[in-house]
Design an enzyme around this catalytic site. Sequence first.
Site, PDB file in Angstrom:
ATOM      1  CG  ASP A   1      -3.642  -5.716  10.007  1.00 15.60           C
ATOM      2  OD1 ASP A   1      -4.268  -5.270   8.929  1.00 15.60           O
ATOM      3  OD2 ASP A   1      -4.334  -5.154  11.035  1.00 15.60           O
TER       4      ASP A   1
ATOM      5  NE  ARG B   1      -7.436  -5.722   5.860  1.00 16.39           N
ATOM      6  CZ  ARG B   1      -6.584  -5.271   6.900  1.00 16.39           C
ATOM      7  NH1 ARG B   1      -6.677  -4.249   7.582  1.00 16.39           N
ATOM      8  NH2 ARG B   1      -5.867  -6.373   7.313  1.00 16.39           N
TER       9      ARG B   1
ATOM     10  CG  ASN C   1      -2.426   0.112   0.976  1.00 17.80           C
ATOM     11  OD1 ASN C   1      -2.890   0.291  -0.202  1.00 17.80           O
ATOM     12  ND2 ASN C   1      -3.170   0.686   1.702  1.00 17.80           N
TER      13      ASN C   1
ATOM     14  CD  GLU D   1      -9.662  -1.370   8.005  1.00 14.77           C
ATOM     15  OE1 GLU D   1      -8.911  -2.150   8.214  1.00 14.77           O
ATOM     16  OE2 GLU D   1      -9.828  -0.122   8.462  1.00 14.77           O
ATOM     17  CG  ASP D   2     -11.725  -2.645  11.641  1.00 15.54           C
ATOM     18  OD1 ASP D   2     -12.286  -1.526  11.543  1.00 15.54           O
ATOM     19  OD2 ASP D   2     -10.928  -2.966  12.635  1.00 15.54           O
TER      20      ASP D   2
ATOM     21  NE  ARG E   1     -11.473   0.936  15.728  1.00 14.48           N
ATOM     22  CZ  ARG E   1     -11.362   0.122  14.735  1.00 14.48           C
ATOM     23  NH1 ARG E   1     -10.771   0.624  13.553  1.00 14.48           N
ATOM     24  NH2 ARG E   1     -11.976  -0.997  14.475  1.00 14.48           N
TER      25      ARG E   1
ATOM     26  CG  ASP F   1       0.611  -5.342  13.322  1.00 11.17           C
ATOM     27  OD1 ASP F   1      -0.200  -5.866  12.721  1.00 11.17           O
ATOM     28  OD2 ASP F   1       0.431  -4.267  13.987  1.00 11.17           O
TER      29      ASP F   1
ATOM     30  CG  ASN G   1      -1.756   4.416   1.976  1.00  8.07           C
ATOM     31  OD1 ASN G   1      -2.031   3.297   2.406  1.00  8.07           O
ATOM     32  ND2 ASN G   1      -1.098   5.152   2.859  1.00  8.07           N
TER      33      ASN G   1
END
Length: 725
Positions: free
Chosen positions: A545, A529, A497, A634-635, A680, A547, A524
């Site tokens: 992700d 995803r 990205n 986005e989640d 959020r 990480d 970006n």
Amino acid sequence: MKNFLKNSVLVKSNKKQQNEKFFNILTYTLVAIVIFGGISLLWDLFEEKKNSANGFSNKKVSLDISRISEYVLEDDAELARGRNGNCSFWDCFNVYRCGQREQDRITIYVYPLTEYVDQASKQAFTLTQEYHEILKAIVESPYYTPNPNEACLFVPSIDTLNQNLLDTKLVGKALASLNYWENGENHILFNMLPGSYPDFNRVMDVNTDKALIMGGGFDSWSYRVGFDISIPVWSPRLGGHNRKVNQSEKKFLLIAAQLNMFPQHVRLLRDLAEEIGPDVLLLATCPQQQVEEMAVEPQRINTSVRCSLPKGKRHEYPRVLEKGKFCLIARSVRLGQPDFLEILAHNCIPVIMADNYILPFKDVIDWELALIRIREADLHSIVEKLQSFSAEKILELQEQGKWLYEKYFKDLPTITRTTLDILNDRVFPHLAKTSLQWNTPDNYKASHNPLFLPLIAPKAQGFTAVILTYDRVESLFTLIQKLAIVPSLQKILVVWNNQKKSPPHPSMFPKILKPFKVIQTKANKLSNRFFPYDDIETEAILTIDDDIVMLTSDELDFGYEVWREFPDRIVGFPSRIHVWDNITLRWRYESEWTNQISMVLTGAAFHHKYWSYMYTNAMPGDIKDWVDEHMNCEDIAMNFLVANITNKPPIKVTPRKKFKCPECTNTEMLSADLNHMMERSACIDRFSKIYGSMPLQSVEFRADPVLYKDNFPEKLKRFNDIGSL
């Protein structure tokens, strides 16, 4: 010798006494059997005579209208009590009467055909042909029983289909006189045309007490949810209609042929017909002279003549409905209209313009698949709304409507059997058909939506891991190595990205045995995803992700196995909950550990690739653009999308809750921003307003391996390496 003879005589005497005693007992026993048998026979004869006097027998009830018996209602006959408007399945229905037979299905008793006569007025009422067909369908159904003592439900032979034909006081007397009435408990009354001038109530004006009403004119105020059943109003014009309609014959966008519409609606439709032209056909009653000139053929007595407004062109009704793509049903003094079935029968899509009308069999039929509903206030924009439907969508609605008509509405026996099937599903919910079974054609094969997937997805497919990364190369390489050893992994896609920096050279990536590809994006965006890349060949996608390197191979493999059993859900590891804040009167995002979850974060979650397509192409409102602009949520957006369509919560797997990036500093993580949590929370509040409701479902559920904490040898466990809290 004398003693011997003496003893011998004594023995013979004892034996003689024993034999006499035995024969006496046998005689008394036989006499008792004869007496009791006679009493039993007399009792059976008495009961048979009693039942015969009451009109009951062990044979199917006679439905020969020419042999109806007469019952005189006394002047002082008790009237049935007024309808209980608060009845529900739990307080007005005696479910313990049901299930007395070995098979799990309702049993229905039909009272013998009787002509009820009022002693004072000498008025009487008999059966219409329609109600006779309904009774006959019940008697011929598998639910029928000739024995009232084992019946779960009772159907009177009192015709209440049409309110206009009823003497309400006489009907109340007749109902109260029924042998098993008991305040109407477990009794079924059929009524298609309720109310009378001038009130036209939405339910028939008869004292029905606790009886279930199978009604054709319910609105949201009169319908007792889960108790009554909404049925269609039958049209006598539908006898034997079975003609296949070609799309080429449908030259009108909208046909409004209903004769009893309110004047204000007729005026507005007339203006639209004049303005739009040939796309709108408005029909009304023809002048008598034009009807006589048309001279409808005798063999087509189920047709009539109607004339268009404003030009006055004559059309044969209901055949003219075949020429329309959409057909309007507007509010009238009665909500239920025979036009509804006429429209379905002629393969026209019903457009319902009655805000609170309860559609037929609403409890089981998903009418959104076969018709359109518009608000009464939006009649002026009806043409614009209908023009927005694609040809594919119109064909889909027509095919579903045609199937529903043939399956549930094609004649009165079919309508009756459908009504009984719904009642049976209520009484025996463990055997009830699912919504999918009620609304899916028997020959349906195609499956493009995860809601219609097989119960368990094929195991051989495996999943594709989609890794969203920007510049964390070390953790990316570590993650790739961990994913490569997961048995169910099929392919890895790395979504790079970062447009300012090229991804590492392929030679620098870890050497793995699974297919691997790097995709460099043009912008970006977090939504990258969820893009439905052509390289994704599996149904399951693991979005992760770069990480998230703490998940073990067993955890990922177990997560995929859980997804296979719930392919329409989001199945993953980190979970969150949404809560309502009574102070701010807004929804709030909560990351604290609680006993409930409503979201599974897509930083480590499985989902069906269909949801990636929906996210990219069919996300409501401006949610997708807002996510890309703010680089957040986005989640949450994906959880909203899936929950809104499935009406189901996500599934969290394994107890692991700690998801931290081992190589990241706090300033590098998006979640470290102080505004992150506030944003959020704002996302949840904003998305709920766009959807018009809160689709997220809270659940207290987590999936763990069966032997996860059991004291078994590890070689007996399939998933040993499951992380703890």
